[in-house]
Design an enzyme around this catalytic site. Sequence first.
Site, PDB file in Angstrom:
ATOM      1  N   HIS A 115      -4.142   3.382  -5.561  1.00 26.26           N
ATOM      2  CA  HIS A 115      -5.131   3.270  -6.633  1.00 26.26           C
ATOM      3  C   HIS A 115      -6.556   3.515  -6.133  1.00 26.26           C
ATOM      4  CE1 HIS A 115      -5.320  -1.112  -5.376  1.00 26.26           C
ATOM      5  NE2 HIS A 115      -6.599  -0.883  -5.553  1.00 26.26           N
TER       6      HIS A 115
ATOM      7  N   ASP B 206       2.113   1.878  -4.494  1.00 27.28           N
ATOM      8  CA  ASP B 206       0.654   1.771  -4.476  1.00 27.28           C
ATOM      9  C   ASP B 206       0.114   2.001  -3.071  1.00 27.28           C
ATOM     10  OD1 ASP B 206      -1.899   1.480  -5.503  1.00 27.28           O
ATOM     11  OD2 ASP B 206      -1.938  -0.695  -5.202  1.00 27.28           O
TER      12      ASP B 206
ATOM     13  N   GLY C 287     -13.017  -3.784  -3.316  1.00 29.69           N
ATOM     14  CA  GLY C 287     -13.400  -3.041  -2.108  1.00 29.69           C
ATOM     15  C   GLY C 287     -12.501  -3.351  -0.940  1.00 29.69           C
TER      16      GLY C 287
ATOM     17  N   SER D 180      -9.309  -3.481  -1.260  1.00 28.70           N
ATOM     18  CA  SER D 180      -8.051  -2.766  -1.484  1.00 28.70           C
ATOM     19  C   SER D 180      -7.809  -1.732  -0.402  1.00 28.70           C
ATOM     20  CB  SER D 180      -8.070  -2.071  -2.853  1.00 28.70           C
ATOM     21  OG  SER D 180      -8.021  -3.005  -3.897  1.00 28.70           O
TER      22      SER D 180
ATOM     23  N   ALA E 115      -4.371  -6.525  -4.220  1.00 29.51           N
ATOM     24  CA  ALA E 115      -4.765  -7.045  -5.524  1.00 29.51           C
ATOM     25  C   ALA E 115      -5.107  -8.520  -5.426  1.00 29.51           C
ATOM     26  CB  ALA E 115      -3.631  -6.835  -6.532  1.00 29.51           C
ATOM     27  N   ILE E 116      -5.788  -9.004  -6.469  1.00 31.72           N
ATOM     28  CA  ILE E 116      -6.101 -10.421  -6.567  1.00 31.72           C
ATOM     29  C   ILE E 116      -5.804 -10.902  -7.982  1.00 31.72           C
ATOM     30  CG2 ILE E 116      -7.891 -10.400  -4.791  1.00 31.72           C
ATOM     31  CD1 ILE E 116      -9.997 -10.324  -7.013  1.00 31.72           C
TER      32      ILE E 116
ATOM     33  N   LEU F 152      20.964   3.715  -5.335  1.00 35.31           N
ATOM     34  CA  LEU F 152      22.058   2.792  -5.626  1.00 35.31           C
ATOM     35  C   LEU F 152      23.023   3.387  -6.637  1.00 35.31           C
ATOM     36  CD1 LEU F 152      23.374  -0.030  -5.336  1.00 35.31           C
ATOM     37  CD2 LEU F 152      21.897  -0.761  -7.242  1.00 35.31           C
ATOM     38  N   GLY F 153      22.497   3.854  -7.777  1.00 33.59           N
ATOM     39  CA  GLY F 153      23.350   4.381  -8.833  1.00 33.59           C
ATOM     40  C   GLY F 153      23.972   3.288  -9.681  1.00 33.59           C
TER      41      GLY F 153
END
Length: 468
Positions: free
Chosen positions: A110, A140, A213, A215, A232-233, A271-272
């Site tokens: 992000h 991410d 900042g 991140s 994240a927070i 996995l399927g």
Amino acid sequence: MFRIGIMLTVMLGTAVVAAPLAAEPAVPTSVAEINLSFAPIVKKVAPAVVNVYASRTDSQPRNPLFNDPIFRHFFGDGDSEEGRPGGPTAQSLGSGVLIDPSGLVVTNYHVIAGMTDVKVALSDRRELEATIVLRDQRTDLAVLRLKGKGPFPFMEFDDSDKLEVGDLVLAIGDPFGVGQTVTQGIISALARTEEGISHYGFFIQTDAAINPGNSGGALVDMRGRLIGINSAIVSQTGSSVGIGFAIPSDMVKVVVATAKSGRTEVRRPWLGAGLQNVSREIADSLNLDRPAGTLVTDVTPKSPAEAAGLKQGDLIVSVDGQPTDDVEAFSYRFATAPLGGKVTLSIVRDSKPLTLVLNAEPAPDLPRDPVKIAGSSPFAGATVINISPAVAEEYSLDAARQGVVISDVDEESRAAALNLQKGDVIITVNDKKIETTHDLQQATTGDHYFWKISIGRGNQIITTVIGG
């Protein structure tokens, strides 16, 4: 502060063994103890933590349709992944970690999502341009490569599975752009799985202060090794309240290994099988003590799950000996298994424990038959591909989703103006079911007074009518 335990000699038969007494909390008793510091760890790791500056230049003016809140509800705010060159500049600020002396940097997806230009500032004040090697929205995470002469300082990985709640950690990044900052805390919780931060929700929670900042910055253990990427927070103000989340290093290793191999897409075991969490009602029906485990809802023919003998109604309770209390925990454990190896599933079937061994192989990729849509339809300028198991994995689609998926959107096209996005699944056009890319190509030929379209985006199906 803890004192070193005293060794107590104990007689056991004819053998004499030394057993340590349990350490007890104690008040510092000397200047040396008072002066204990994290500074040696910081000196070791800080040079490997960098600031990441990403930007792009927008081009086409905003479509007035996006001023309509109803239209925005269905189609977003009009910002495409690549941006719109020529107009205002969009910017992003974050942190990153050098994980290789050649100049590989790992950061959050992000931080650089939608950006085209990236610069990295090192702790010694050098500022270098960087290329984006790999973007992986599902985790991410993203990997950059510095354009400069190495070797560069770097940080080694540690095993995030060895962490325990209460372990001391340091968080290093660039909060609010003030410059490199170090904060200290503990591991508050492990295996947080309901934060909605990425596809693989399985996070380290820490009370070390993390702010905007941070991140992409480093979560470091007391050995001076990387055990997580801060991401994240939880906060109502946007500032730290002591609840921060980091992506475990074991997941980061998978993405970094892909980047080092030269691939631009992360391949994971397939996995399927369809899975769901165990509710209290399901737990009662299965005579379980608690609602934990991952329930198999269906099995795809000719998949690794079918080959291993997995069946509908099986309850998966662990992967390679690690408990999987919910779908998110299973997804994380399974996704971090190395391709080409074996994965051991512990399951419960008809109240009896069983062990299954599954091949860790990637999802098959059937012919995608890419087609770029022309003409005056809402999809003009979009490239679509057929859905296969590999495509479903790549775009985080439900395995049962039918239709074709958008793989690219031209800038300044009608599809871009309507904010059609990569990963959108086109299900029907004017009530005609779309099963292949050529179905869509035929359905969009000619002129129409209106277009009735149904699109799958995430867990939603959006149906709307657009003028011709």
